[in-house]
Enzyme design. Structure first.
Site, PDB file in Angstrom:
ATOM      1  CG  HIS A 198      43.988  34.106  42.834  1.00 41.87           C
ATOM      2  ND1 HIS A 198      44.667  34.687  41.971  1.00 41.87           N
ATOM      3  CD2 HIS A 198      43.755  32.924  42.144  1.00 41.87           C
ATOM      4  CE1 HIS A 198      44.995  33.944  41.050  1.00 41.87           C
ATOM      5  NE2 HIS A 198      44.427  32.711  41.158  1.00 41.87           N
ATOM      6  CD  GLU A 230      43.501  29.226  44.067  1.00 41.50           C
ATOM      7  OE1 GLU A 230      43.210  29.359  42.830  1.00 41.50           O
ATOM      8  OE2 GLU A 230      44.485  28.558  44.732  1.00 41.50           O
ATOM      9  CG  ASP A 285      44.094  41.555  50.750  1.00 42.86           C
ATOM     10  OD1 ASP A 285      43.808  40.682  49.986  1.00 42.86           O
ATOM     11  OD2 ASP A 285      43.289  42.351  51.564  1.00 42.86           O
TER      12      ASP A 285
END
Length: 500
Positions: free
Chosen positions: A395, A452, A443
């Site tokens: 992310h 993240e 994932d």
């Protein structure tokens, strides 16, 4: 799986470089980034706020950082590299503090929202769904066209001031060979510390208490106190200058800071709690450069707390662990403490009902690193690019959008956010948030609670890898101790006679 079964990665800082803001370095190994945020500061008039780092997966520049260095970096050929990264941020930190001058009658702190919290932030974190901003627009930093307001604080944002002082002071030690630059860092740190500590104590506070200063950052990294940051700043400033007035200020605040701790932060070092970090620094001072009266009480309390924290990591009574063995602290990892025992030539210590040893602490530290690198129920390496099975949907905007000389709008960025394809740009070396308390990991790019990466957590991982690295060029003494840490270099500026 034993520690020897895992080939520990060569520490690289590609992840941090990929978050750079401003004029992007031409020699960077990351080729999917370019210049960005070159107008930062325009909203304040003419003050230059270009530079720094974006945190997490968004394009906000949070300003609550610190700096560390280690001679072991030399052994893996990364010392110059990590110094470049530290200088990138210390250059930016110098811009965030504006002392009183002909233009500004009162001092100003410019902040961003982030990792280690400065008083204001560059970028918008509001929930306005109509207008693009750094949260709702999933575009690359290079494609930003929306307004990026800069928050400002005054000198009563004591936590922000203390954190900047600590970062500048620590950086001055890193760049001690560049006397002019080191002096600039120290001068700024001393001036800011003087202003921050001379404020009426009834007006001192946290940067998130004032809407104009940290209102937008409040939901991301709300600061619960400021005494630990003032001690943090004062201690590092003492190391940088040798001026005992800073040590006096730090140790006088220690008892109040201990009482001010939040119970669920006990024993955890992260952006909102520097108390245990203060204790480790002061403990090192006590053992290697005992400064004597009148600092003994604070130094003894620091030493006792450091022992207690080491015990707490080994005990099952203080922190829960996942079934796979990952300790559940906070999103940020702590630096292994066994290095200090090695340097102190201590074989271990005592807890209230048990003991700990260097071997136990080393084993615990290794177990946590091994878990991150793949020794876990998912058989997943949470460091991108390491091993055969690692996250592919990180992310992070710059990683998830192609680098193809095309401009992508916010709507087009959303398409990449929701794609199930692997990221087109591999964020080599980044550690993602990782699994939940049941060792499960998803994932998916749109699940930042798993995928993240943040600057603060990755800094902790780098520190752990460096601490566990045995530098081949460092010889062992006759008793078999390896001095991989520079034992006394941090005290070079202290001129107080060492106690017998």
């Amino acid at each position: 799986m034993s520690s020897s079964d895992i080939e520990r990665p060569t520490v690289r800082f590609v992840h941090t470089i990929s978050k750079s803001a401003g004029n992007y370095p031409s020699n960077s190994p990351v080729k999917f980034r370019g210049d960005s945020g070159l107008q930062d500061g325009n909203s304040t008039g003419t003050h230059d706020l270009v530079g720094g780092f974006y945190d997490s997966g968004n394009n906000i520049k949070f300003s609550f950082p610190t700096a560390y260095t280690h001679q072991k970096y030399t052994d893996i050929g990364e010392l110059d590299h990590v110094k470049d990264i530290i200088k990138w941020d210390s250059d930016y930190l110098l811009k965030l503090f504006v002392p009183p001058n002909a233009t500004f009658a009162a001092p100003i702190l410019y902040s961003q929202a982030s990792i280690h919290n400065y008083c204001t932030f560059v970028g918008s974190a509001n929930n306005d769904s109509e207008n693009p901003n750094d949260i709702n627009c999933c575009g690359r930093p290079e494609d930003m066209t929306y307004q990026r307001p800069a928050s400002t604080c005054d000198i009563t944002a004591s936590d922000l001031a203390g954190e900047i002082v600590a970062a500048l002071s620590a950086a001055s030690l890193v760049f001690k060979d560049d006397q002019a630059y080191s002096k600039d860092l120290v001068d700024a740190a001393e001036k800011l510390f003087e202003l921050a500590t001379n404020v009426d104590s009834t007006k001192q506070g946290t940067y998130t208490m004032v809407d104009a200063c940290g209102g937008e950052a409040r939901n991301f990294c709300n600061s619960s106190g400021y005494l630990d940051e003032l001690i943090w700043g004062g201690t590092w400033l003492f190391f940088a200058t040798g001026n005992t007035s800073y040590l006096e200020d730090a140790t006088k605040r220690y008892d109040d800071a201990e009482k001010d701790k939040i119970p669920f932060d006990e024993g955890i070092f992260y952006w909102n709690n520097k108390f245990i970090a203060n204790s480790v620094l002061l403990t090192r001072l006590q053992f290697f450069h005992d400064v004597g009266y009148p600092y003994e009480d604070a130094l003894l309390s620091s030493s006792n707390l450091t022992d207690s924290v080491m015990c707490s990591y080994l005990s099952d009574q203080n922190f829960d662990k996942t079934h796979g063995g990952l300790i559940l602290l906070k999103p940020d990892y702590d630096t292994p403490l066994h290095d200090y025992l090695d340097l102190l030539r201590r074989s271990g210590g005592m807890c209230s009902n048990d003991g700990f040893s260097v071997r136990l602490l080393t084993s615990f530290s290794m177990s946590q690193v091994n878990y991150i690198l793949g020794d876990n129920p998912m058989k997943m390496s949470y460091m991108v690019g390491f091993g055969d099975h690692f996250p592919t949907q990180v992310h992070l905007r710059s990683s998830s959008i192609p680098w193809d000389n095309q401009h992508y709008s916010c709507a087009q960025g959303d398409r990449w956010l929701n794609s199930v394809d692997p990221n087109p740009n591999v964020l080599l070396g980044a550690m993602v948030t990782g699994p939940d308390q049941n060792d499960s990991f998803i994932d998916q790019r749109d699940k930042p609670q798993f995928t993240e990466p943040t600057i603060s957590s990755n800094a902790g991982l780098v520190a752990a890898l460096i601490a566990l690295h045995d530098p081949p060029s460092i010889s062992y003494d006759s008793n078999g101790f390896s001095f991989g840490i520079d034992q006394l270099g941090i005290f070079e500026n202290i001129r107080i006679p060492t106690a017998p």
